[in-house]
Design an enzyme around this catalytic site. Structure first.
Site, mmCIF file in Angstrom:
data_model
loop_
_atom_site.group_PDB
_atom_site.id
_atom_site.type_symbol
_atom_site.label_atom_id
_atom_site.label_comp_id
_atom_site.label_asym_id
_atom_site.label_seq_id
_atom_site.Cartn_x
_atom_site.Cartn_y
_atom_site.Cartn_z
ATOM 1 N N ASP A 39 7.587 -1.396 11.326
ATOM 2 C CA ASP A 39 6.731 -0.317 10.812
ATOM 3 C C ASP A 39 5.908 0.338 11.915
ATOM 4 O OD1 ASP A 39 4.975 -2.353 11.376
ATOM 5 O OD2 ASP A 39 3.981 -2.351 9.423
ATOM 6 N N ARG A 63 27.461 20.049 7.150
ATOM 7 C CA ARG A 63 27.351 18.695 6.613
ATOM 8 C C ARG A 63 28.139 17.718 7.475
ATOM 9 N NH1 ARG A 63 29.179 19.296 0.596
ATOM 10 N NH2 ARG A 63 28.800 17.040 0.630
ATOM 11 N N TYR A 103 38.795 18.941 -3.936
ATOM 12 C CA TYR A 103 38.532 17.789 -4.801
ATOM 13 C C TYR A 103 39.187 17.995 -6.157
ATOM 14 C CZ TYR A 103 35.711 14.193 -7.178
ATOM 15 O OH TYR A 103 35.281 13.095 -7.887
ATOM 16 N N ASN A 149 -4.899 -5.650 19.713
ATOM 17 C CA ASN A 149 -3.553 -6.209 19.753
ATOM 18 C C ASN A 149 -2.581 -5.332 18.969
ATOM 19 O OD1 ASN A 149 -1.349 -8.013 19.879
ATOM 20 N ND2 ASN A 149 -2.017 -9.030 17.996
ATOM 21 N N TYR A 171 33.034 28.208 1.663
ATOM 22 C CA TYR A 171 32.960 26.746 1.725
ATOM 23 C C TYR A 171 34.236 26.206 2.353
ATOM 24 C CZ TYR A 171 33.232 21.857 0.419
ATOM 25 O OH TYR A 171 33.378 20.489 0.462
ATOM 26 N N ARG A 229 0.814 -1.219 0.000
ATOM 27 C CA ARG A 229 0.000 0.000 0.000
ATOM 28 C C ARG A 229 0.845 1.266 0.000
ATOM 29 N NH1 ARG A 229 -4.356 0.122 4.463
ATOM 30 N NH2 ARG A 229 -3.022 -1.276 5.659
ATOM 31 N N GLN A 269 13.523 -14.105 5.848
ATOM 32 C CA GLN A 269 12.248 -14.807 5.676
ATOM 33 C C GLN A 269 11.957 -14.796 4.182
ATOM 34 O OE1 GLN A 269 8.702 -12.867 7.112
ATOM 35 N NE2 GLN A 269 7.593 -14.800 7.408
ATOM 36 N N ALA A 287 35.229 36.462 3.600
ATOM 37 C CA ALA A 287 34.105 36.126 2.723
ATOM 38 C C ALA A 287 34.602 35.562 1.397
ATOM 39 C CB ALA A 287 33.255 37.364 2.474
#
Length: 448
Positions: free
Chosen positions: A105, A313, A367, A167, A346, A15, A75, A360
């Site tokens: 759930d 982060r 990277y 239940n 950054y 569902r 299972q 600033a």
């Protein structure tokens, strides 16, 4: 008494109308099953077993990330809750203690409720609740706390369906007895499934005791649809906001602050409007988070200020009295005490010493397209505005970089580094260029 947990997380959740297994849908920034694990971990269990089925590979990876000590069992056929528990029992070999069966759930059961369930002296104890609208829940047939049997809705008579004691599916039972009772389950019912709930009748038939422990209906809310997930998120956020306020957190506009399952806030933390916490955030006492900040996987120390419009982060570590200003992003970086990063910056894969000022527009260029590299800045340094720090690079303590510099080599302590082209000025050239361009534009208009 020793405790073990079995968390059932094998269902497909048709569902939900999703390719994602139901228990991997997120609530408060964490998979649904993680909420059950978190509540159960409050009992300090000796063993934790998660039963996976649909999407087992994805569920296994998510469980390993959320709780590396949990054991996964499969299972392969979904033949009911009793069959699911049967798959888990071999993993309990040699365990002597109380087993609690939870559901991946059902995210709202509190640790206090599970503690009461585990402390029950009955041979089998079932967690029940008084339902406002019993609907298709299984009914608990009981006299006082003594539980006679559980009837699934499909198999219930009209008289039994009128009962409002329902239940939750959560059961506590000694490990050895649970193995015996599950081994005797049959599937002679409307669904042809092995119901775990049938162990109550089996226990009573053997003259053993069965009881009902109750909790508020809200704790038993199960998630089966996207609409239910959305309502659960609203309930979760409301609960987290209330807890934060009770614990001494100030929120300017509580309804706009969003929490994750593991968000930790110290006393006298101040939160502006529209602050969003992803997983893994700790904010110590007296820190202030201004409006429109997004934080994930970070640690903020006492007296630090963040924002507005900042993003922290995973791996961001802010020491005491650090200031992070607007439109600053920090990732996998350690900032020492009193560091100031005012705006438009950054900092990734970096370490910044105490008292340093970051101008600033500064960027750690971490990277190279394949590998990440680290930038190290010493204490009490001054990084001029619009400095590009091309990692790997080190700026020594007390050093300075000129505004607009691209720094590609290490800067010794106390030195000034300039890495920009020499300015060349051509008097009158701008006027001539504009006249030439305007003439060209006029010619093009005339030609058209």
């Amino acid at each position: 008494m020793a405790i073990a947990l079995i968390v059932l997380a094998a269902g497909q959740g048709t569902r939900m109308n999703s390719d994602l297994p139901k228990v991997l849908h997120r609530l408060g920034g964490a998979p649904l099953f993680a909420h059950a694990l978190a509540a159960g971990r409050g009992l300090e269990p000796e063993r934790v077993i998660v039963v996976a089925g649909h999407g087992a590979e994805a569920v296994t990876k998510a469980v390993a990330k959320a709780d590396p000590e949990a054991q996964i069992v499969l299972q392969t056929e979904q033949l009911g809750t009793g069959h699911a528990v049967a798959q888990a029992l071999p993993a309990l070999a040699g365990f002597e203690g109380r087993v609690l069966v939870l559901y991946g759930d059902t995210p709202f059961i509190r640790p206090e409720t599970l503690e009461a369930l585990a402390a029950s002296s009955a041979d089998v104890t079932v967690l029940g609740f008084e339902a406002t609208d019993p609907g298709r829940y299984g009914r608990l047939i009981a006299e006082g706390e003594a539980l006679e049997r559980i009837v699934e809705f499909k198999d219930a008579t009209d008289q039994e369906r009128a009962i409002t004691l329902c239940n939750s599916g959560v059961i506590a039972c000694d490990a050895g007895l649970l193995s015996e009772l599950v081994a005797g389950l049959g599937n002679d019912n409307a669904a042809g499934e092995y119901y775990l709930t049938d162990i109550v009748a089996a226990a009573r038939a053997r003259g053993l005791s069965a009881e009902v422990a109750t909790c508020p209906e809200a704790e038993t809310l199960g998630i089966n649809t996207r609409a239910e997930l959305a309502r659960a998120e609203a309930l979760f956020q409301a609960r987290m906001r209330d807890e934060a306020l009770e614990n001494g957190v100030t929120m300017v506009d509580p309804g706009t602050v969003w929490f994750a399952l593991d968000t930790y806030l110290g006393r006298d933390v101040v939160l502006g409007p529209h602050v969003v916490f992803g997983p893994g955030v700790t904010v110590e006492s007296g820190a202030q988070i201004e409006a429109f900040c997004h934080l994930e996987g970070c640690h903020i120390s006492r007296g630090a200020t963040v924002g507005p419009f900042a993003r922290l982060r995973p791996g961001a570590e802010l020491a005491e009295e650090v200031h992070i200003g607007n439109f600053v992003e920090v990732k996998n970086a350690i900032l020492g005490e009193g560091v100031k990063v005012g705006h438009l910056t950054y900092l990734g894969d970096a370490e910044v010493g105490e008292g340093t000022n970051i101008g600033a527009g500064t960027i750690t260029c971490n990277y190279d397209g394949v590998f990440k590299h680290r930038t190290t800045i010493g204490a009490n340094a001054f990084i001029g505005s619009d400095t590009m720090l091309v990692a790997p690079v080190t700026v020594g303590a007390g050093a300075m970089t000129g505004s607009g510099s691209t720094i590609t080599e290490d800067v010794p302590p106390g030195a000034v580094a300039l890495g920009r082209a020499k300015q060349v000025t051509k008097p009158g050239l701008a006027t001539k260029l504009f006249e030439m361009l305007r003439a060209r534009k006029a010619a093009l208009k005339k030609g058209s």
